[in-house]
Design an enzyme around this catalytic site. Structure first.
Site, PDB file in Angstrom:
ATOM      1  N   ASP A 130       0.843  -1.193   0.000  1.00 16.76           N
ATOM      2  CA  ASP A 130       0.000   0.000   0.000  1.00 16.76           C
ATOM      3  C   ASP A 130       0.881   1.245   0.000  1.00 16.76           C
ATOM      4  O   ASP A 130       1.816   1.342   0.802  1.00 16.76           O
ATOM      5  CB  ASP A 130      -0.915  -0.003   1.234  1.00 16.76           C
ATOM      6  CG  ASP A 130      -2.081   0.964   1.073  1.00 16.76           C
ATOM      7  OD1 ASP A 130      -2.476   1.240  -0.078  1.00 16.76           O
ATOM      8  OD2 ASP A 130      -2.590   1.452   2.100  1.00 16.76           O
ATOM      9  N   TYR A 132       1.102   5.753  -0.589  1.00 14.07           N
ATOM     10  CA  TYR A 132       0.687   6.948   0.151  1.00 14.07           C
ATOM     11  C   TYR A 132       0.832   8.116  -0.819  1.00 14.07           C
ATOM     12  O   TYR A 132       1.518   9.085  -0.560  1.00 14.07           O
ATOM     13  CB  TYR A 132       1.674   7.074   1.320  1.00 14.07           C
ATOM     14  CG  TYR A 132       1.326   7.974   2.479  1.00 14.07           C
ATOM     15  CD1 TYR A 132       0.112   7.879   3.140  1.00 14.07           C
ATOM     16  CD2 TYR A 132       2.271   8.894   2.959  1.00 14.07           C
ATOM     17  CE1 TYR A 132      -0.164   8.677   4.240  1.00 14.07           C
ATOM     18  CE2 TYR A 132       2.003   9.684   4.057  1.00 14.07           C
ATOM     19  CZ  TYR A 132       0.786   9.569   4.691  1.00 14.07           C
ATOM     20  OH  TYR A 132       0.522  10.359   5.790  1.00 14.07           O
ATOM     21  N   HIS A 137      -3.673  14.016   1.052  1.00 11.52           N
ATOM     22  CA  HIS A 137      -3.828  13.090   2.178  1.00 11.52           C
ATOM     23  C   HIS A 137      -2.580  13.127   3.067  1.00 11.52           C
ATOM     24  O   HIS A 137      -2.673  13.271   4.280  1.00 11.52           O
ATOM     25  CB  HIS A 137      -4.083  11.669   1.658  1.00 11.52           C
ATOM     26  CG  HIS A 137      -4.108  10.623   2.734  1.00 11.52           C
ATOM     27  ND1 HIS A 137      -5.111  10.557   3.685  1.00 11.52           N
ATOM     28  CD2 HIS A 137      -3.243   9.615   3.024  1.00 11.52           C
ATOM     29  CE1 HIS A 137      -4.859   9.534   4.510  1.00 11.52           C
ATOM     30  NE2 HIS A 137      -3.733   8.957   4.132  1.00 11.52           N
ATOM     31  N   ARG A 146       1.663  15.640  13.299  1.00  8.25           N
ATOM     32  CA  ARG A 146       2.892  16.373  13.645  1.00  8.25           C
ATOM     33  C   ARG A 146       2.653  17.862  13.456  1.00  8.25           C
ATOM     34  O   ARG A 146       3.217  18.496  12.559  1.00  8.25           O
ATOM     35  CB  ARG A 146       4.061  15.914  12.739  1.00  8.25           C
ATOM     36  CG  ARG A 146       4.510  14.474  12.951  1.00  8.25           C
ATOM     37  CD  ARG A 146       5.648  14.116  12.003  1.00  8.25           C
ATOM     38  NE  ARG A 146       5.290  14.379  10.619  1.00  8.25           N
ATOM     39  CZ  ARG A 146       4.606  13.535   9.845  1.00  8.25           C
ATOM     40  NH1 ARG A 146       4.238  12.369  10.308  1.00  8.25           N
ATOM     41  NH2 ARG A 146       4.291  13.859   8.610  1.00  8.25           N
ATOM     42  N   GLU A 204      -9.383   4.137  -1.851  1.00  7.28           N
ATOM     43  CA  GLU A 204      -8.177   3.918  -2.640  1.00  7.28           C
ATOM     44  C   GLU A 204      -8.535   3.161  -3.909  1.00  7.28           C
ATOM     45  O   GLU A 204      -9.648   2.656  -4.057  1.00  7.28           O
ATOM     46  CB  GLU A 204      -7.155   3.059  -1.855  1.00  7.28           C
ATOM     47  CG  GLU A 204      -6.728   3.657  -0.535  1.00  7.28           C
ATOM     48  CD  GLU A 204      -5.496   2.996   0.065  1.00  7.28           C
ATOM     49  OE1 GLU A 204      -4.731   2.351  -0.685  1.00  7.28           O
ATOM     50  OE2 GLU A 204      -5.291   3.146   1.282  1.00  7.28           O
ATOM     51  N   GLN A 243      -3.128   2.280  15.151  1.00  9.37           N
ATOM     52  CA  GLN A 243      -2.084   2.851  14.286  1.00  9.37           C
ATOM     53  C   GLN A 243      -1.250   3.896  15.017  1.00  9.37           C
ATOM     54  O   GLN A 243      -0.024   3.922  14.939  1.00  9.37           O
ATOM     55  CB  GLN A 243      -2.754   3.478  13.061  1.00  9.37           C
ATOM     56  CG  GLN A 243      -1.798   4.010  12.006  1.00  9.37           C
ATOM     57  CD  GLN A 243      -2.535   4.576  10.780  1.00  9.37           C
ATOM     58  OE1 GLN A 243      -3.763   4.556  10.712  1.00  9.37           O
ATOM     59  NE2 GLN A 243      -1.791   5.053   9.815  1.00  9.37           N
TER      60      GLN A 243
HETATM   61 MN    MN Z   1      -4.008   2.933   2.907  1.00  7.43          MN
END
Ligand code: MN
Length: 429
Positions: A130, A132, A137, A146, A204, A243
């Site tokens: 996967d 990114y 996003h 952060r 996605e 996560q």
């Molecule tokens: Mn994902």
């Protein structure tokens, strides 16, 4: 990729349901999938509201293809066919298009009503990675997690960031999703083990890989599209609380390994040819790309696919309220193309096998309603969504059903759809 007679928007099928303007599966699409027949997988092609039984078409000699192609299409998954490459894919598409064309004789005995069939995963997925790849996003998530630093990590503009996912937990659309248990870290206490409270979806797309590359041999960016068979909708279900506690320093682990859903029909790269585009330009102050990630000039490696996400709670279903649209996104918002992902993935010599799955990463655009997950849509739960049943959503509740639909539309081309990718949340065990 050049357009050919299989893309002709005026072409019609003897399967009448394929000829309506809003149909996902007109004769210009011809996506491949696997349906269940007597406990076994069987390869089919979606046409209107029907499935063409491809093996039956081959057995009855209604579809004549070269031996290796015919043999691959009579197996229980698409892996072998995916491994044959673009000339075999094209030959099958031409043959199936001719068989289903309004110019050809009706062969209703080769059809199965789609509504009566159970779909399986299209391929035995050996590996799932996967990425990114959507800048909005990555920027939004960076801002939330952060707040004091630069939202994008320093590597993000130089390479398509990804992690190795869990192929064994990829499931086909319609499979119910069990809320996972996991280790959570309350703000003011020691870690506990229990049901995820911040369950999320991620809009996605997934690309299935084609011909293998031998270990040690990279796939060059100019060749990458020839190693990609087609695209499905992907929902990368995510446990945000698991996560948050586990992700440093090695990235997501249990937060992402309990389920990822895909739509059953693989829309081929050839069917998507009319919808290829250049994708977003790199910004003026972005660093230059290294050669192995630089696309051939003029190559349109992005794909214009629109996706819509709807949510339906248990209370909405019981009161007969329609699912509510919570976002709308476009695959063309990705800053890294599937070709770049594949070139980067294999740049070390990592061998890909036919039927491996590459996830795009959450597709988010610049507008608020183009955010592809609840983490972003509700800004980590601080801006809940109001549902028509009077309840609020920060994250998914038990009984919620989340559905993603996707399609391509362009002037002068036939509309091509992906069908849907749906899943309902079951309570934790
Ligand atoms: Mn994902």
């Amino acid at each position: 990729m050049t357009l050919n007679a299989t893309h002709d928007p005026s072409r019609q099928s003897w399967v009448e349901s394929a000829n309506t303007a809003t149909c996902d599966f007109p004769i210009q699409n011809l996506p491949f999938g696997v349906f269940e027949d007597d406990g076994r997988g069987r390869i089919g092609v979606a046409i209107g509201d029907q499935i063409l039984d491809v093996a039956a078409a081959i057995e009855t000699e209604s579809l004549e293809l070269e031996g290796t192609v015919a043999c691959a299409l009579c197996s229980e998954t698409l892996n072998q066919f995916m491994g044959l490459g673009s000339s075999a894919w094209h030959a099958a598409r031409v043959g199936i298009g001719d068989l289903l064309s309004a110019d050809a004789a009706r062969q209703d005995r080769l059809l199965r009503p789609m509504g009566d069939m159970t779909m399986r995963l299209p391929a035995a997925i050996g590996d799932y990675t996967d990425f990114y790849a959507a800048r909005h996003h990555a920027t939004n998530v960076g801002r939330m997690f952060r707040p004091d630093g630069e939202p994008l990590m320093p590597n993000w503009l130089h390479l398509p960031v990804g992690y190795h996912g869990r192929a064994s937990s990829v499931v086909v659309s319609g499979t119910e999703i069990r809320r996972p248990n996991g280790q959570l870290k309350p703000e003011d206490g020691p870690p506990i083990h229990g049901p995820c409270k911040l369950l999320d979806h991620e809009l996605e797309f997934g690309a299935f890989t084609g011909p293998a590359n031998p270990m040690g041999n990279a796939i060059a960016i100019a060749e990458a599209m020839n190693h990609l068979f087609g695209v499905v909708i992907l929902n990368d279900w995510s446990a945000r609380d698991i996560q948050k506690w586990e992700y440093q320093p090695l990235g997501p682990f249990n937060a992402k390994n309990f389920a990822s859903s895909i739509s059953p029909w693989v829309v081929t790269m050839e069917a998507l040819a009319p919808y290829r585009s250049m994708g977003p330009a790199r910004q003026a102050d972005d660093p230059p790309l290294l050669d192995y990630l630089t696309p051939t000039p003029g190559s349109a490696d992005a794909i214009d696919v629109t996706a819509e996400v709807t949510l339906c709670s248990a209370a909405m279903r019981e009161s007969g309220i329609e699912p509510m649209r919570i976002s709308r996104g476009s695959l063309s918002d990705l800053s890294w193309s599937f070709a770049q992902m594949l070139a980067h993935h294999t740049s070390t010599g990592c061998p890909m096998r036919p039927g491996d799955l590459l996830g795009s990463g959450t597709v988010s655009g610049p507008e608020k309603d183009a955010r592809g997950c609840l983490l972003e849509l509700t800004w980590r739960g601080t801006e809940p969504i109001e549902l028509p049943d009077g309840s609020q959503r920060k994250f998914l509740m038990d009984g919620d059903e989340l559905t993603i639909n996707a399609w391509c539309e362009r002037q002068g081309a036939a509309r091509v759809g992906f069908g849907s990718c749906t899943g309902k949340i079951l309570p934790a065990l």
